[in-house]
Design a protein around this motif. Structure first.
Motif, PDB file in Angstrom:
ATOM      1  N   ALA A 181      55.473  38.292  49.922  1.00 19.56           N
ATOM      2  CA  ALA A 181      54.412  37.413  50.433  1.00 19.56           C
ATOM      3  C   ALA A 181      54.783  36.148  49.666  1.00 19.56           C
ATOM      4  N   GLU A 182      54.009  35.132  49.916  1.00 17.29           N
ATOM      5  CA  GLU A 182      54.068  33.801  49.131  1.00 17.29           C
ATOM      6  C   GLU A 182      53.884  33.624  47.931  1.00 17.29           C
ATOM      7  N   PRO A 183      54.668  33.081  46.955  1.00 13.07           N
ATOM      8  CA  PRO A 183      54.227  33.303  45.639  1.00 13.07           C
ATOM      9  C   PRO A 183      53.046  33.113  45.122  1.00 13.07           C
ATOM     10  N   ASP A 184      52.396  33.678  43.916  1.00 16.87           N
ATOM     11  CA  ASP A 184      51.145  33.728  43.669  1.00 16.87           C
ATOM     12  C   ASP A 184      51.318  33.161  42.268  1.00 16.87           C
ATOM     13  N   PRO A 185      50.759  31.701  42.065  1.00 25.57           N
ATOM     14  CA  PRO A 185      51.185  30.915  40.875  1.00 25.57           C
ATOM     15  C   PRO A 185      50.260  31.625  39.923  1.00 25.57           C
ATOM     16  N   SER A 186      49.341  32.339  40.103  1.00 30.23           N
ATOM     17  CA  SER A 186      48.577  33.235  38.789  1.00 30.23           C
ATOM     18  C   SER A 186      49.318  34.428  38.617  1.00 30.23           C
ATOM     19  N   LYS A 187      50.154  35.009  38.977  1.00 31.72           N
ATOM     20  CA  LYS A 187      50.720  36.108  38.616  1.00 31.72           C
ATOM     21  C   LYS A 187      51.854  35.767  37.349  1.00 31.72           C
ATOM     22  N   ARG A 188      52.061  36.564  36.407  1.00 30.67           N
ATOM     23  CA  ARG A 188      53.098  36.261  35.586  1.00 30.67           C
ATOM     24  C   ARG A 188      54.477  36.826  36.083  1.00 30.67           C
ATOM     25  N   HIS A 189      54.539  37.710  36.985  1.00 32.18           N
ATOM     26  CA  HIS A 189      55.433  38.281  38.017  1.00 32.18           C
ATOM     27  C   HIS A 189      55.141  38.389  39.181  1.00 32.18           C
ATOM     28  N   GLN A 190      55.973  38.328  40.077  1.00 38.01           N
ATOM     29  CA  GLN A 190      55.675  38.287  41.421  1.00 38.01           C
ATOM     30  C   GLN A 190      55.497  39.506  42.078  1.00 38.01           C
ATOM     31  N   ALA A 191      56.130  40.706  41.242  1.00 37.72           N
ATOM     32  CA  ALA A 191      55.980  41.883  41.821  1.00 37.72           C
ATOM     33  C   ALA A 191      54.623  42.634  41.448  1.00 37.72           C
ATOM     34  N   ASP A 192      53.881  41.922  40.369  1.00 39.31           N
ATOM     35  CA  ASP A 192      52.530  42.324  40.037  1.00 39.31           C
ATOM     36  C   ASP A 192      51.630  42.459  41.018  1.00 39.31           C
ATOM     37  N   PHE A 193      50.652  43.333  40.974  1.00 40.01           N
ATOM     38  CA  PHE A 193      49.646  43.637  42.119  1.00 40.01           C
ATOM     39  C   PHE A 193      48.293  43.440  41.818  1.00 40.01           C
ATOM     40  N   THR A 194      47.389  43.160  42.547  1.00 35.17           N
ATOM     41  CA  THR A 194      45.892  42.866  42.437  1.00 35.17           C
ATOM     42  C   THR A 194      45.265  43.918  42.055  1.00 35.17           C
ATOM     43  N   LEU A 195      44.480  44.110  41.027  1.00 34.66           N
ATOM     44  CA  LEU A 195      43.432  45.333  40.724  1.00 34.66           C
ATOM     45  C   LEU A 195      42.118  44.457  41.116  1.00 34.66           C
ATOM     46  N   TRP A 196      41.859  43.333  40.946  1.00 30.73           N
ATOM     47  CA  TRP A 196      40.546  42.658  41.272  1.00 30.73           C
ATOM     48  C   TRP A 196      40.774  41.245  41.569  1.00 30.73           C
ATOM     49  N   ARG A 197      40.487  40.682  42.672  1.00 26.69           N
ATOM     50  CA  ARG A 197      40.476  39.333  43.189  1.00 26.69           C
ATOM     51  C   ARG A 197      39.280  38.562  43.271  1.00 26.69           C
ATOM     52  N   GLU A 198      39.319  37.409  42.695  1.00 19.56           N
ATOM     53  CA  GLU A 198      38.455  36.540  42.607  1.00 19.56           C
ATOM     54  C   GLU A 198      37.885  35.882  43.847  1.00 19.56           C
ATOM     55  N   ALA A 199      36.666  35.987  44.101  1.00 16.38           N
ATOM     56  CA  ALA A 199      36.317  35.535  45.400  1.00 16.38           C
ATOM     57  C   ALA A 199      36.154  34.144  45.498  1.00 16.38           C
ATOM     58  N   ASP A 200      36.746  33.488  46.450  1.00 16.37           N
ATOM     59  CA  ASP A 200      36.731  31.985  46.792  1.00 16.37           C
ATOM     60  C   ASP A 200      35.331  31.726  47.325  1.00 16.37           C
ATOM     61  N   ARG A 201      34.917  30.337  47.511  1.00 14.53           N
ATOM     62  CA  ARG A 201      33.519  29.928  47.822  1.00 14.53           C
ATOM     63  C   ARG A 201      33.321  30.284  49.506  1.00 14.53           C
ATOM     64  N   GLU A 202      34.458  30.374  50.138  1.00 14.50           N
ATOM     65  CA  GLU A 202      34.098  30.675  51.612  1.00 14.50           C
ATOM     66  C   GLU A 202      33.702  32.068  51.847  1.00 14.50           C
ATOM     67  N   ARG A 203      34.234  33.041  50.935  1.00 15.08           N
ATOM     68  CA  ARG A 203      33.857  34.363  51.205  1.00 15.08           C
ATOM     69  C   ARG A 203      32.455  34.931  50.624  1.00 15.08           C
ATOM     70  N   GLN A 204      31.738  35.366  51.543  1.00 15.68           N
ATOM     71  CA  GLN A 204      30.269  35.538  51.250  1.00 15.68           C
ATOM     72  C   GLN A 204      29.823  37.062  51.224  1.00 15.68           C
ATOM     73  N   LEU A 205      30.712  37.555  52.113  1.00  9.53           N
ATOM     74  CA  LEU A 205      30.722  38.969  52.202  1.00  9.53           C
ATOM     75  C   LEU A 205      31.527  39.857  51.561  1.00  9.53           C
ATOM     76  N   MET A 206      30.872  41.054  51.224  1.00  7.67           N
ATOM     77  CA  MET A 206      31.742  42.176  50.546  1.00  7.67           C
ATOM     78  C   MET A 206      32.399  41.623  49.249  1.00  7.67           C
ATOM     79  N   VAL A 207      31.318  40.998  48.510  1.00  4.50           N
ATOM     80  CA  VAL A 207      31.790  40.769  47.156  1.00  4.50           C
ATOM     81  C   VAL A 207      30.899  41.411  45.888  1.00  4.50           C
ATOM     82  N   TRP A 208      31.240  41.717  44.970  1.00  6.60           N
ATOM     83  CA  TRP A 208      30.466  42.305  43.822  1.00  6.60           C
ATOM     84  C   TRP A 208      30.673  41.644  42.180  1.00  6.60           C
TER      85      TRP A 208
END
Length: 722
Positions: free
Chosen positions: A179-206
């Motif tokens: 995938a494209e590099p994620d600047p938020s990761k310490r290492h690019q092999a790290d994987f998402t446990l919880w993803r912050e929702a951006d402003r456009e995403r209104q559905l299926m957020v907690w």
């Protein structure tokens, strides 16, 4: 004792439940944003056979199969915050819950149709977000995860065993994450446990301690398996495509959180291919169980087909193979329904124990089927003994051998046609009776005539397959036979009856006294196009139609005509082309030159084999496949067309460069009386999809020929000696 192949240890191991007499099993279920296809169902069949043979050990089986209704199917989509369930809902103008509910119900129906016993629990991801948050918090407390803004990532460098399941080293993963590099990761092999929702995403957020967002795909299965099966489970099943990253990440976060071995055995089913390639919607080779039923197949024929190949081996699905499976299933059902005579319990039990031993040996279902058929052929057995043994062994196989071999048709509309046909037969009007038989078959009813009565059964795929082909191999190969005609025309038709009619009419009108044939592949075309072809073939002896039982790839469909052709020359033509004069004589005349490989109305040149441009020159690097003629015997030298080209782009150039490699030129015929109208397939294909398919085919072409710049006209001049 049951033995299965464990992906982690790479060994076949005995299955020993952690809790004596109680086997726990977790299966990765569907992501419910679209219909489940038969490739997914093959993996669920594997799990069902494991359950059946586990119960034969006397074990109680606790089985959990999740429903992913937050749809992160691929790592790169999760990294971008994409969600397939939401995307499907927005496209349909419905809520995500509606979409997920519809496809979940469809999934349960498909499993039932295949005789797959329901899991004990089908947990939905959206109902278990609290458990996911609890697990994420624990990983943070243990130092195995870190926060980055409102997102949380698993730190792969903090878990030393990461990569063990997939045999990937962390160093390799850091180089090629995909995938494209994620600047938020310490290492690019790290994987998402919880993803912050951006402003456009209104559905299926907690809401969470980390902010508003949604869970990563991998944490879902860890949380749900622990909720229903505890921290340790005996067997975890899935497809090989789940091994990395999904199961690798699931293993790391689960064992990282508990410090205990998460799974005793990881069992993975291999891919199911369709026509030798991966199933893809764009290739027209994705099948659902509903698709198979619409073609008249018994769903359990697919179960039978899956049993013919070990679960750890790839299975190449074709409708021809499925038809063979249906014949085998019908034969067993006929034998299982014949209970004449006295049954020998001992012989029946012996077959059951034999089949049980086969399944205990790492689900050796092909051997089990072989043993069942050997039993069925044993002439020493009474029919009742044979029937009893088959039905008893089916407790393990699940093929529905207790079902009638020829189900009666449902009431509704066909009875009056049947009565009329019986009257026609009684009156000796067999021509009318044959027409009424065809009408009955179209109503999905087959009459079976006996001397004193007629019975009726539901139509099967074997009835509907008459006259259909699945592969060029089913067509006689005439490449080495003598020429019988001057020209064979190759057409592949998927629709657009108006274009087809214009093309056929022009070819017939301008053939003159030339001896031609028009070979047409009805490539699973729509009903209107198929009817037009059938009528044309009855009216014109020059036209031969080959009806494909499914959408063949372009290379495969063209090979049907290559094998069948008997003309001196073969003209590959698009139905968007219209003849406006004698097209046969110019093609034959140009091909009299022994140095010419292919001729046609349009051609292209290139200076680097990366970009091709339409050319007005007579000598070109390649002839466009919209109108491409060559001597038929060239295919004896070249071989058939490359069937990996399922889309039409670059198939023509690949053929032309094969001719160039033989030292033959490509010549454009500017005065050939042909005109190109709209190219419907190109225009009606989604722009992004046709770009993807074109790139894929170009890569195949380039990989084959990039090392031969001397084949280009520009390259040939550069390679001339001084």
């Amino acid at each position: 004792m049951l033995r299965l192949y464990d992906t982690l240890s790479r060994q076949v191991q005995e299955v020993t439940p952690l809790r004596p007499g109680r086997l726990s099993m977790y299966s990765c279920g569907p992501t419910v944003y679209r219909s489940v296809h038969i490739g997914n169902l093959r993996t669920y069949l594997m799990a069902d056979w494991i359950k059946r043979i586990a119960r034969a050990q006397g074990w109680e089986v606790r089985h959990v199969k999740n429903i992913t209704d937050v749809g992160h199917m691929r790592q790169e989509m999760a990294e971008r915050g994409g969600d397939k369930v939401i995307a499907a809902a927005l496209a349909a103008g419905r809520s995500p819950r509606d979409i997920a509910g519809e496809f979940e119900r469809e999934f349960h129906g498909a499993e039932a149709g295949l005789g797959i016993e329901p899991a004990d629990v089908f947990p939905r991801a959206t109902d278990h977000v609290p458990q996911m948050l609890e697990l994420i918090t624990k990983l943070l407390d243990l130092g195995l995860a870190y926060r980055a803004g409102g997102s949380v990532y698993f730190d792969t460098t903090a878990y030393s065993a990461y990569g063990a399941l997939s045999r990937n080293s962390l160093a390799e993963l850091l180089v090629g994450v995909g995938a494209e590099p994620d600047p938020s990761k310490r290492h690019q092999a790290d994987f998402t446990l919880w993803r912050e929702a951006d402003r456009e995403r209104q559905l299926m957020v907690w809401e969470s301690p980390f902010g508003t967002g949604f869970p990563g795909w991998h944490i879902e299965c860890s949380a749900m398996s622990m909720a229903y099966l505890g921290e340790q489970i005996d067997i975890h099943t899935g497809g090989v495509d789940n091994i990395f990253p999904h199961h690798e990440d699931e293993l790391a976060q689960s064992q990282g959180a508990t410090g205990r071995q998460f799974v005793q055995l990881w069992v993975h089913g291999q891919h199911l291919l369709a026509d030798g390639v991966k199933m893809a919607k764009s290739s027209g080779n994705v099948y659902t169980l509903e698709d198979l039923e619409a073609r008249g197949f018994d769903p359990l024929s697919f179960r039978f087909l899956c049993a013919t190949v070990r679960y750890r081996s790839r299975l190449n699905f074709t409708l021809l193979a499925l038809a063979a499976a249906e014949r085998g299933l019908q034969r067993l059902r006929r034998l299982a329904a014949d209970d004449r005579g006295t049954a020998d319990e001992g012989s029946a039990e012996q077959l059951f124990q034999t089949v049980r031993a086969d399944l205990e040996a790492d689900l050796d279902l092909p051997r089990a089927l072989a043993d069942v058929f050997a039993y069925a052929r044993d002439q020493r057995l009474t029919p009742a003994t044979r029937a009893l043994g088959l039905r008893r062994s089916d407790q393990l196989l699940g093929l529905g051998l207790d079902m009638p071999p020829a189900p009666a048709p449902a009431a509704g509309g066909w009875e009056s046609v049947a009565r009329s046909r019986e009257l026609s037969r009684a009156a000796g009007n067999f021509f009318q009776a044959d027409r009424e038989r065809s009408s009955l078959v179209s109503l999905r009813v087959v009459p079976e005539d006996a001397p004193d009565h007629t019975s009726y059964r539901r139509v099967s795929a074997l009835d509907l397959r008459r006259g259909l082909i699945s592969s060029p191999l089913e067509v006689s190969d005439r490449r080495l036979e003598a020429d019988r005609l001057e020209l064979s025309v190759s057409l592949v038709v998927e629709g657009y009856p108006a274009d087809l009619s214009r093309c056929l009419d022009s070819l017939l009108a301008h053939a003159g006294a030339h001896r031609i044939e028009i070979l047409v592949v009805d490539n699973d075309a729509d009903e209107a196009t198929s009817r037009l072809l059938q009528l044309a073939a009855t009216q014109h002896s020059e036209i031969t139609v080959f009806r494909a039982d499914h959408r063949l790839g372009e290379g495969t469909a063209r090979n049907v005509t290559v094998r069948a052709a008997v003309g001196e020359a073969l003209l590959i033509l698009d139905t968007g082309v219209e003849a406006e004069g004698d097209y046969v004589a110019p093609i034959l005349a140009a091909l009299q030159d022994p140095t010419v490989g292919a001729v046609g109305r349009w051609g292209a040149r290139s200076s680097d084999m990366r970009e091709f441009f339409d050319s007005e020159e007579l000598d070109v690097d390649a002839i466009d496949g919209y109108c491409l003629g060559l001597r038929r015997h060239r295919f004896s030298e070249l071989g058939l067309l490359d069937e990996r080209f399922r889309f039409y782009r670059m198939l023509d150039f690949n053929l032309c460069f094969g001719l160039r490699a033989l030292g033959l030129s490509q010549r454009r015929l500017p005065d050939l009386p042909m005109v190109m109208h709209q190219h419907r397939l190109w225009e009606d294909t989604d722009p992004d999809e046709r770009e993807r398919l074109s790139r894929l085919n170009f890569r195949r072409f380039y990989d084959r020929w990039h090392h031969r710049p001397d084949l280009l006209l520009a390259g040939a001049s550069e390679h001339q000696p001084d």
